[in-house]
Design an enzyme around this catalytic site. Structure first.
Site, PDB file in Angstrom:
ATOM      1  N   HIS A  82      -4.047   0.195  11.629  1.00 24.71           N
ATOM      2  CA  HIS A  82      -3.453  -0.063  10.313  1.00 24.71           C
ATOM      3  C   HIS A  82      -4.303   0.547   9.227  1.00 24.71           C
ATOM      4  O   HIS A  82      -5.523   0.349   9.195  1.00 24.71           O
ATOM      5  CB  HIS A  82      -3.344  -1.582  10.088  1.00 24.71           C
ATOM      6  CG  HIS A  82      -2.783  -1.925   8.740  1.00 24.71           C
ATOM      7  ND1 HIS A  82      -1.435  -1.988   8.501  1.00 24.71           N
ATOM      8  CD2 HIS A  82      -3.392  -2.175   7.559  1.00 24.71           C
ATOM      9  CE1 HIS A  82      -1.227  -2.277   7.224  1.00 24.71           C
ATOM     10  NE2 HIS A  82      -2.401  -2.399   6.627  1.00 24.71           N
ATOM     11  N   ASP A 161       4.667 -13.760   4.331  1.00 22.78           N
ATOM     12  CA  ASP A 161       3.936 -12.709   3.618  1.00 22.78           C
ATOM     13  C   ASP A 161       4.859 -11.988   2.647  1.00 22.78           C
ATOM     14  O   ASP A 161       4.456 -11.656   1.527  1.00 22.78           O
ATOM     15  CB  ASP A 161       3.330 -11.708   4.604  1.00 22.78           C
ATOM     16  CG  ASP A 161       2.716 -10.526   3.866  1.00 22.78           C
ATOM     17  OD1 ASP A 161       1.783 -10.777   3.080  1.00 22.78           O
ATOM     18  OD2 ASP A 161       3.179  -9.394   4.018  1.00 22.78           O
ATOM     19  N   ARG A 168       2.746 -12.600  -5.595  1.00 17.29           N
ATOM     20  CA  ARG A 168       1.421 -12.106  -6.039  1.00 17.29           C
ATOM     21  C   ARG A 168       1.577 -10.922  -6.973  1.00 17.29           C
ATOM     22  O   ARG A 168       0.843 -10.783  -7.959  1.00 17.29           O
ATOM     23  CB  ARG A 168       0.592 -11.679  -4.810  1.00 17.29           C
ATOM     24  CG  ARG A 168       0.028 -12.856  -4.040  1.00 17.29           C
ATOM     25  CD  ARG A 168      -0.495 -12.429  -2.685  1.00 17.29           C
ATOM     26  NE  ARG A 168      -1.509 -11.404  -2.775  1.00 17.29           N
ATOM     27  CZ  ARG A 168      -1.752 -10.496  -1.818  1.00 17.29           C
ATOM     28  NH1 ARG A 168      -1.053 -10.505  -0.699  1.00 17.29           N
ATOM     29  NH2 ARG A 168      -2.692  -9.608  -1.962  1.00 17.29           N
ATOM     30  N   SER A 183      -2.664 -11.265   4.391  1.00 11.21           N
ATOM     31  CA  SER A 183      -1.379 -10.569   4.340  1.00 11.21           C
ATOM     32  C   SER A 183      -1.335  -9.482   5.430  1.00 11.21           C
ATOM     33  O   SER A 183      -0.389  -9.416   6.228  1.00 11.21           O
ATOM     34  CB  SER A 183      -1.224  -9.948   2.941  1.00 11.21           C
ATOM     35  OG  SER A 183      -0.230  -8.969   2.910  1.00 11.21           O
ATOM     36  N   LYS A 187       0.591  -9.840   9.716  1.00 14.52           N
ATOM     37  CA  LYS A 187       1.566  -8.914  10.300  1.00 14.52           C
ATOM     38  C   LYS A 187       1.003  -8.299  11.587  1.00 14.52           C
ATOM     39  O   LYS A 187       1.734  -8.084  12.550  1.00 14.52           O
ATOM     40  CB  LYS A 187       1.913  -7.828   9.269  1.00 14.52           C
ATOM     41  CG  LYS A 187       2.729  -8.404   8.098  1.00 14.52           C
ATOM     42  CD  LYS A 187       2.938  -7.429   6.964  1.00 14.52           C
ATOM     43  CE  LYS A 187       1.728  -7.262   6.105  1.00 14.52           C
ATOM     44  NZ  LYS A 187       1.916  -6.700   4.783  1.00 14.52           N
TER      45      LYS A 187
HETATM   46  N1  URA Z   1      -1.211  -4.419   2.092  1.00 11.73           N
HETATM   47  C1  URA Z   1      -0.644  -5.570   2.520  1.00 11.73           C
HETATM   48  O1  URA Z   1       0.081  -5.592   3.511  1.00 11.73           O
HETATM   49  N2  URA Z   1      -0.930  -6.687   1.837  1.00 11.73           N
HETATM   50  C2  URA Z   1      -1.728  -6.725   0.755  1.00 11.73           C
HETATM   51  O2  URA Z   1      -1.940  -7.792   0.190  1.00 11.73           O
HETATM   52  C3  URA Z   1      -2.295  -5.512   0.318  1.00 11.73           C
HETATM   53  C4  URA Z   1      -2.030  -4.357   1.024  1.00 11.73           C
END
Ligand code: URA
Length: 442
Positions: A82, A161, A168, A183, A187
């Site tokens: 990621h 999320d 946010r 966050s 995932k």
């Molecule tokens: N990428 C994400 O998936 N979440 C965040 O809070 C910031 C970057």
């Protein structure tokens, strides 16, 4: 339990229990806790922080808020990678095939780009016919058969999320390490891989502008992975300058193909080899030197390129243009951008360059914007290089000519020139190993 008490507890800097965190994440996902209370709680987190244990509980609750992928039907070590997002970042298109060619099972869910950063799905969709929507069965079958699949993230993954991120975004609570870490990791945990390699980008084109912030985020995410029994590590990489020479979806796929054929830019090739080697190490394939050698062999033998073609075919895409070495999309216009002065390029604001590419049509300003897959920028000069006044710095590719002027202004504003060459930062800035220890380059 009452949400008002949990807001007060965090406001006063106390530690919440796992049960309390699970209750509030569940309540917010199901709609029994309203936006205004969740906003207040997240602002309290922003101001007071969270302990490592609270962050791990929050991540687990978010991961459990939706569907969790079961990858046990895949035989072999399941890996995921990621990136926290950057400009010209096409590493997944190169690292995925290298890792698969080295025997790993790359089961990757990717997202779309927004603002100045690009998304892997948009890049892949510039390949004619390629489909990123798959059922879970198709996804598992493809990974079992060829060792590599990249699909769009299902909306059923970590729905908490999705809601929390949207909140946010409008409550000034995005730039908070425990909230960013939970966050991203929620995932990743829900996507089910055994090994997770995080590419934390640092610099003008990244979320994390300084090495210090990047180290904090990297350690926090590695800690979360460890608390959930996953082999997790993070490489911190330079995003103070766009990666490679191409920005924009089809241009980036072409550059990824060149790199898989051993003809890519040096910075991109080096970063992809290092990411691949770290991924192989996480999967237990040997020392860094051994893993780097495996990654290089996968590139040099053409096996990684062949994996990429296999993936495209398996996902319904056409490989004809790639095999014939032709561009698969051509923009109506190509405009050159010339240097306004003579000197060394000492700095490129990568975020502004990403914005210029977005203005040409390569990215989305809002979630609803439609991408022009042929649009983008080819950089002819990058930080450290010398340019004469009037020399070509970049080429813009676009279909909508009305966007050219603003894009060019934005691009030129991103550049700094001086009489002396700058000191260049290395592309790899550090590594957080699975024990959470930082290793800095010598
Ligand atoms: N990428 C994400 O998936 N979440 C965040 O809070 C910031 C970057």
């Amino acid at each position: 339990m009452r949400m008002v008490d949990l807001i007060a507890k965090k406001r006063d800097g106390q530690e919440l229990t796992g049960k309390e965190i699970e209750w509030l994440v569940q309540g917010y996902t199901q709609g029994t806790i309203p936006d205004y209370q969740m906003s207040a709680w997240m602002m309290a987190v922003y101001l007071k922080g969270m302990t490592a244990q609270e962050t791990a509980f929050l991540t687990a609750a978010m991961a459990k808020s939706g569907k969790e992928l079961d990858l046990s039907a895949i035989s072999g070590v399941k890996v995921d990678k990621h990136s926290t997002g950057g400009v010209g970042d096409k590493t997944t298109l190169i690292v995925g095939p290298i890792a698969a060619a080295c025997g790993l099972c790359v089961a990757k869910m990717s997202g779309r780009g927004l603002g100045h950063t690009g998304g892997t799905l948009d890049k892949l969709e510039s390949i004619p016919g390629l489909c990123v929507t798959m059922t879970q069965e198709q996804f598992l079958r493809q990974v079992n058969e060829i060792g590599l699949a990249v699909m769009g993230q299902s909306e059923h993954i970590a729905p908490a999320d999705k809601k929390m991120y949207a909140l946010r975004d409008v409550t000034a609570t995005v730039s908070c390490i425990p909230l960013i870490a939970s966050s991203i990791m929620s995932k990743k945990l829900a996507a089910g891989a055994d090994c997770i390699l995080l590419d934390v980008k640092v610099g003008s084109g990244a979320f994390m502008k300084t090495q210090r912030e990047a180290e904090q985020l990297a350690r926090c995410m590695v800690e979360i992975g460890r608390a959930h029994g996953k082999q997790t590590a993070a490489l911190m990489t330079n995003m103070d300058v766009p990666l490679g020479a191409c920005i924009g979806n089809s241009l980036e796929v072409e550059e990824a193909v060149d790199t898989l054929l051993g003809k890519g830019p040096a910075d991109l090739t080096h970063e992809c080899l290092m990411l691949s080697a770290r991924l192989l190490m996480l999967a237990g394939k040997g020392s860094l030197t051994e893993c780097l050698q495996q990654a290089k062999s996968a590139l040099e033998s053409g096996k990684a390129f062949e994996k990429f073609l296999q993936m495209i075919r398996a996902q319904g895409g056409s490989t004809a243009h790639i095999e014939q070495g032709e561009p698969f999309l051509k923009a109506a216009h190509c405009i050159v951008v010339r240097s306004p002065k003579t000197g060394y390029l000492t700095h490129m604001d990568a975020e502004k360059i990403g914005l210029a590419a977005m203005l040409l049509g390569a990215g989305r300003e809002t979630k609803e914007s439609v991408i022009d897959h042929a649009a983008g920028i080819r950089l002819l000069k990058k930080t450290g290089q010398y340019a004469e006044k009037g020399e070509v710095l970049a080429k813009f590719y676009l279909n909508d000519i009305s966007k050219q002027e603003t894009a060019q202004e934005t691009y030129l504003q991103a550049l700094c020139f001086a009489d002396h060459p700058p000191v260049l930062s290395p592309s790899i800035l550090g590594y957080v190993n699975p024990q959470g220890e930082i290793e800095l380059p010598e």
